[in-house]
Design an enzyme around this catalytic site. Structure first.
Site, PDB file in Angstrom:
ATOM      1  CE1 TYR A 181      -3.852  -2.483   5.447  1.00  0.00           C
ATOM      2  CE2 TYR A 181      -3.180  -0.430   4.996  1.00  0.00           C
ATOM      3  CZ  TYR A 181      -3.426  -1.445   4.499  1.00  0.00           C
ATOM      4  OH  TYR A 181      -3.553  -1.892   3.103  1.00  0.00           O
TER       5      TYR A 181
ATOM      6  CE  LYS B  51      -1.452  -4.552   3.381  1.00  0.00           C
ATOM      7  NZ  LYS B  51      -1.765  -5.902   2.776  1.00  0.00           N
TER       8      LYS B  51
ATOM      9  CB  SER C  71      -0.880  -0.043   1.158  1.00  0.00           C
ATOM     10  OG  SER C  71      -1.548   1.036   1.507  1.00  0.00           O
TER      11      SER C  71
HETATM   12  P1  NAD Z   1     -11.057  -6.949   0.968  1.00  0.00           P
HETATM   13  O1  NAD Z   1     -11.103  -6.608   2.440  1.00  0.00           O
HETATM   14  O2  NAD Z   1     -11.930  -6.551   0.050  1.00  0.00           O
HETATM   15  O3  NAD Z   1     -10.233  -8.362   0.527  1.00  0.00           O
HETATM   16  C1  NAD Z   1      -9.374  -8.796   1.323  1.00  0.00           C
HETATM   17  C2  NAD Z   1      -9.726 -10.270   1.346  1.00  0.00           C
HETATM   18  O4  NAD Z   1      -8.969 -11.015   2.234  1.00  0.00           O
HETATM   19  C3  NAD Z   1     -11.324 -10.583   2.307  1.00  0.00           C
HETATM   20  O5  NAD Z   1     -12.185 -11.130   1.345  1.00  0.00           O
HETATM   21  C4  NAD Z   1     -11.050 -11.200   3.399  1.00  0.00           C
HETATM   22  O6  NAD Z   1     -12.080 -11.833   3.711  1.00  0.00           O
HETATM   23  C5  NAD Z   1      -9.706 -11.702   3.078  1.00  0.00           C
HETATM   24  N1  NAD Z   1      -9.056 -12.238   4.168  1.00  0.00           N
HETATM   25  C6  NAD Z   1      -8.623 -11.486   5.405  1.00  0.00           C
HETATM   26  N2  NAD Z   1      -7.824 -12.036   6.302  1.00  0.00           N
HETATM   27  C7  NAD Z   1      -7.775 -13.310   5.703  1.00  0.00           C
HETATM   28  C8  NAD Z   1      -7.292 -14.643   6.117  1.00  0.00           C
HETATM   29  N3  NAD Z   1      -6.600 -14.555   7.489  1.00  0.00           N
HETATM   30  N4  NAD Z   1      -7.123 -15.585   5.544  1.00  0.00           N
HETATM   31  C9  NAD Z   1      -7.723 -15.728   4.246  1.00  0.00           C
HETATM   32  N5  NAD Z   1      -8.519 -14.570   3.799  1.00  0.00           N
HETATM   33  C10 NAD Z   1      -8.578 -13.420   4.490  1.00  0.00           C
HETATM   34  O7  NAD Z   1      -9.904  -5.696   0.802  1.00  0.00           O
HETATM   35  P2  NAD Z   1      -9.266  -5.318  -0.744  1.00  0.00           P
HETATM   36  O8  NAD Z   1      -9.572  -3.812  -0.993  1.00  0.00           O
HETATM   37  O9  NAD Z   1      -9.576  -6.239  -1.847  1.00  0.00           O
HETATM   38  O10 NAD Z   1      -7.685  -5.209  -0.401  1.00  0.00           O
HETATM   39  C11 NAD Z   1      -6.780  -6.384  -0.667  1.00  0.00           C
HETATM   40  C12 NAD Z   1      -5.438  -6.177  -0.478  1.00  0.00           C
HETATM   41  O11 NAD Z   1      -4.928  -5.144  -0.911  1.00  0.00           O
HETATM   42  C13 NAD Z   1      -5.232  -6.195   1.244  1.00  0.00           C
HETATM   43  O12 NAD Z   1      -3.989  -6.698   1.506  1.00  0.00           O
HETATM   44  C14 NAD Z   1      -5.154  -4.717   1.256  1.00  0.00           C
HETATM   45  O13 NAD Z   1      -4.357  -4.221   2.480  1.00  0.00           O
HETATM   46  C15 NAD Z   1      -4.389  -4.235   0.064  1.00  0.00           C
HETATM   47  N6  NAD Z   1      -4.689  -2.658  -0.221  1.00  0.00           N
HETATM   48  C16 NAD Z   1      -6.043  -2.153  -0.551  1.00  0.00           C
HETATM   49  C17 NAD Z   1      -6.156  -1.032  -0.780  1.00  0.00           C
HETATM   50  C18 NAD Z   1      -7.811  -0.410  -1.056  1.00  0.00           C
HETATM   51  O14 NAD Z   1      -7.739   0.599  -0.881  1.00  0.00           O
HETATM   52  N7  NAD Z   1      -8.496  -1.239  -1.147  1.00  0.00           N
HETATM   53  C19 NAD Z   1      -5.102  -0.173  -0.826  1.00  0.00           C
HETATM   54  C20 NAD Z   1      -3.885  -0.590  -0.648  1.00  0.00           C
HETATM   55  C21 NAD Z   1      -3.761  -1.936  -0.372  1.00  0.00           C
HETATM   56  C1  WQD Z   2      -9.512   9.862   0.411  1.00  0.00           C
HETATM   57  C2  WQD Z   2      -9.850  11.323   0.660  1.00  0.00           C
HETATM   58  C3  WQD Z   2      -9.958  11.752   2.814  1.00  0.00           C
HETATM   59  C4  WQD Z   2     -13.921   9.853   3.111  1.00  0.00           C
HETATM   60  C5  WQD Z   2      -6.985   4.578   2.429  1.00  0.00           C
HETATM   61  C6  WQD Z   2      -6.214   4.050   3.478  1.00  0.00           C
HETATM   62  C7  WQD Z   2      -4.900   3.784   2.539  1.00  0.00           C
HETATM   63  C8  WQD Z   2      -5.512   2.829   1.443  1.00  0.00           C
HETATM   64  C9  WQD Z   2      -6.529   3.502   0.805  1.00  0.00           C
HETATM   65  C10 WQD Z   2      -5.051   0.402   2.173  1.00  0.00           C
HETATM   66  C11 WQD Z   2      -9.072  11.650   2.019  1.00  0.00           C
HETATM   67  C12 WQD Z   2     -11.320  12.300   2.121  1.00  0.00           C
HETATM   68  C13 WQD Z   2     -12.683  10.374   2.848  1.00  0.00           C
HETATM   69  C14 WQD Z   2     -15.045  10.974   3.472  1.00  0.00           C
HETATM   70  C15 WQD Z   2     -13.556  12.524   3.001  1.00  0.00           C
HETATM   71  N1  WQD Z   2      -5.678   1.445   1.824  1.00  0.00           N
HETATM   72  N2  WQD Z   2     -12.577  11.633   2.548  1.00  0.00           N
HETATM   73  N3  WQD Z   2     -14.926  12.014   3.280  1.00  0.00           N
HETATM   74  O1  WQD Z   2      -7.362   7.852   3.375  1.00  0.00           O
HETATM   75  O2  WQD Z   2      -6.425   8.023   1.102  1.00  0.00           O
HETATM   76  O3  WQD Z   2      -6.362   5.852   2.117  1.00  0.00           O
HETATM   77  O4  WQD Z   2      -7.588   3.941   1.738  1.00  0.00           O
HETATM   78  O5  WQD Z   2      -4.090   0.207   2.010  1.00  0.00           O
HETATM   79  O6  WQD Z   2      -4.219   2.886   3.503  1.00  0.00           O
HETATM   80  O7  WQD Z   2      -5.774   5.019   4.406  1.00  0.00           O
HETATM   81  O8  WQD Z   2      -8.627   6.991   1.391  1.00  0.00           O
HETATM   82  O9  WQD Z   2     -10.821   6.867   0.481  1.00  0.00           O
HETATM   83  O10 WQD Z   2     -10.403   7.177   3.048  1.00  0.00           O
HETATM   84  O11 WQD Z   2      -9.997   9.180   1.580  1.00  0.00           O
HETATM   85  O12 WQD Z   2     -13.403  13.695   2.951  1.00  0.00           O
HETATM   86  O13 WQD Z   2     -15.911  10.301   3.819  1.00  0.00           O
HETATM   87  O14 WQD Z   2     -11.047  11.543   0.813  1.00  0.00           O
HETATM   88  O15 WQD Z   2      -9.893  12.787   4.046  1.00  0.00           O
HETATM   89  O16 WQD Z   2      -8.493  13.067   1.669  1.00  0.00           O
HETATM   90  P1  WQD Z   2      -7.236   7.453   2.105  1.00  0.00           P
HETATM   91  P2  WQD Z   2      -9.886   7.471   1.612  1.00  0.00           P
END
Ligand code: NAD
Ligand code: WQD
Length: 340
Positions: A151, A155, A127
Site C-alpha cells: 500500500y 503511494k 499518506s
Molecule cells: P475510501 O475507501 O473511503 O475512499 C476511496 C474511494 O475510492 C472509495 O469510495 C472507492 O470506491 C473508490 N475507488 C477505489 N478504487 C477505485 C477505482 N479504481 N476507480 C474509481 N474509484 C475507486 O478511503 P478514504 O479514507 O476516503 O481515502 C481516500 C484516499 O486517501 C485514498 O487514496 C487513501 O489511500 C488516502 N488516505 C487515506 C487515509 C485514511 O486513513 N483514511 C490516510 C492516508 C491516505
Molecule cells: C492507530 C493506532 C494502532 C486499532 C493506518 C494506515 C495508514 C493510514 C491511516 C492510509 C495504532 C492502534 C488500532 C485497534 C489499536 N491510512 N490500534 N487497536 O495504523 O496509524 O494508520 O490508517 O494511508 O497508512 O496504516 O491507524 O487507526 O489503524 O491505528 O490499538 O483496534 O491505534 O496500533 O497505534 P495507523 P490505525
C-alpha cells in the site's frame, strides 16, 4: 472559486465526500467519479445536502480509459483531486497485484486522460505511510521516505511518477498531500467513514465497542517507548483534511507551482488518550485488553505541519474532542454506515 470545475475521484468515499462538501462551499463546480468499490452513492447525495450544491456524479473506474476520455470531453475540468484508491495496508500485503493495478496503474490511466484533455492541475491523496517507520518525530516533509508494504509503496510510486511528470512537462502543477490519521465525521452526522470488509482503524473500532457491536477493544501493544506504552498518532479531523484541498487548489491556481505537504495537527495522542477522550464523547466505558503489537506498526508518528501553514495558510482547526464527538454522532446515527 466560481467558474472552476474540479474532478474528484473516489468522491463517494470517506475523505472524497468531505472534500466535495468543502468544494461546494467554496463555490467550485464538482464532477465526481467513484467505482463504488468502497464508496456509496448515498455519500454523494448527502454531500450535496451538506454542501448545498450540485455534484455531477458518474459511477466510473479510474482504470476505464474510454469512459474517462468521454467524461473529460463532455465535462472539461480545470483540476483533479485524486482520492480513489484501495487503502488497507494489511490487505495490500496479501493482494499486492490488486493494489498495484488499482492504485498505481489506475493513477497512470487517470493522468494520461487528464493530459490528453489538457488538464495540468492535480492534487494527490498520499499518506504518512510513505515515511515508513519514522526515525524521529515530528516528521517534516524532508524526512526520508521508505515504504514498507505494498500500500505504502503504491503511494510512493505515484508520488515519484508525479515528480517525473512534472520534470517532463513543467506545466503540471501538482500538490501531493500526505494525510496522517484522518478521523471524525461531518458535524451533521450525515457523512462519515463507512468501510466495507476488513478495515481496522482505531476510531471506528472504539465506536463499535461503545455501541456494543464489538465486546472489547484490542490495544495493539503497550510496551512502545511512548507516554504510556501505546502507539501515538496524529489524528486529524476529516473536515480539516478536506479544507486543505481547497487551500491546495487555490495555491495551484494562484501560484501555478506544486508542493508536497503533510496534513496533520502536529500533536500525537496515544491509544489510551484516545480511549479517554472517546469515552467522554460517548459517555460510555470502552473495555479493552492488551494484545501483541501489530506487525509494521510504529511507536509514534506525527507531523510537522509548519509547511502547510507557511505555503497554504492552512492549519487544522478541530481537536480530538471534536473528532470523537463527530465520529460518535455519525456512528450512532448510522450504525451500519450507509448500509447500501
Ligand atoms: P475510501 O475507501 O473511503 O475512499 C476511496 C474511494 O475510492 C472509495 O469510495 C472507492 O470506491 C473508490 N475507488 C477505489 N478504487 C477505485 C477505482 N479504481 N476507480 C474509481 N474509484 C475507486 O478511503 P478514504 O479514507 O476516503 O481515502 C481516500 C484516499 O486517501 C485514498 O487514496 C487513501 O489511500 C488516502 N488516505 C487515506 C487515509 C485514511 O486513513 N483514511 C490516510 C492516508 C491516505
Ligand atoms: C492507530 C493506532 C494502532 C486499532 C493506518 C494506515 C495508514 C493510514 C491511516 C492510509 C495504532 C492502534 C488500532 C485497534 C489499536 N491510512 N490500534 N487497536 O495504523 O496509524 O494508520 O490508517 O494511508 O497508512 O496504516 O491507524 O487507526 O489503524 O491505528 O490499538 O483496534 O491505534 O496500533 O497505534 P495507523 P490505525
Amino acid at each position: 472559486m466560481a467558474n472552476k470545475t474540479i474532478l474528484v475521484t473516489g468522491a463517494a468515499g470517506y475523505i472524497g465526500s468531505h472534500i466535495c462538501v468543502e468544494l461546494l462551499a467554496a463555490k467550485y463546480c464538482v464532477i465526481a467519479i467513484d467505482n463504488l468499490a468502497n464508496g456509496s452513492s448515498a455519500a454523494i447525495r448527502r454531500a450535496q445536502q451538506c454542501g448545498q450544491g450540485e455534484i455531477r456524479f458518474y459511477p466510473m473506474d479510474i482504470r476505464d480509459r474510454p469512459a474517462l476520455d468521454s467524461l473529460l470531453q463532455t465535462h472539461p475540468v480545470d483540476a483533479a483531486i485524486h482520492c480513489a484508491g484501495l487503502k488497507i495496508m494489511s490487505e495490500s500485503v496479501t493482494q499486492p497485484l490488486r493494489y498495484f493495478e488499482n492504485n498505481v496503474s489506475g493513477s497512470a490511466t487517470l493522468l494520461q486522460a487528464l493530459e490528453r484533455s489538457g488538464v495540468r492541475n492535480f492534487v494527490f491523496s498520499s499518506s504518512a505511510a510513505v515515511y515508513g517507520a519514522p526515525a524521529s518525530v515530528p516528521i517534516p516533509e524532508s524526512a526520508p521516505v521508505s515504504a514498507n508494504n505494498p500500500y505504502s509503496r503504491s503511494k510512493l510510486t505515484v508520488e515519484q511518477l508525479l515528480a517525473d511528470l512534472h520534470d517532463a512537462d513543467p506545466r503540471w502543477a501538482i500538490g501531493v498531500l500526505r494525510y496522517f490519521n484522518p478521523a471524525g465525521a461531518h458535524p451533521s452526522g450525515l457523512l462519515g467513514d463507512s468501510p466495507r470488509g476488513m478495515a481496522s482503524n482505531l476510531m471506528p473500532a472504539m465506536a463499535r465497542v461503545a455501541l456494543g457491536q464489538q465486546p472489547m477493544l484490542s490495544i495493539f501493544g503497550d510496551d512502545y517507548p511512548t507516554i504510556d506504552g501505546t502507539g501515538v498518532r496524529d489524528y486529524i479531523h476529516v473536515a480539516d483534511v478536506a479544507s486543505a484541498h481547497v487551500a491546495a487548489l487555490d495555491h495551484l491556481f494562484g501560484a501555478g507551482s506544486g508542493f508536497t505537504l503533510n496534513l496533520g495537527t502536529g500533536r500525537g495522542y496515544s491509544v489510551l488518550e484516545m480511549i479517554k477522550t472517546f469515552e467522554l464523547a460517548c459517555a460510555r466505558t470502552i473495555p479493552y485488553r492488551i494484545e501483541p503489537r501489530r506487525s509494521s506498526d510504529s511507536a509514534a508518528c506525527y507531523a510537522d505541519p509548519a509547511q502547510a501553514l507557511a505555503l497554504l495558510g492552512w492549519q487544522a482547526r478541530k481537536g480530538l474532542a471534536d473528532m470523537c464527538a463527530d465520529h460518535w454522532r455519525w456512528h450512532t446515527q448510522n450504525p451500519d454506515g450507509y448500509a447500501e
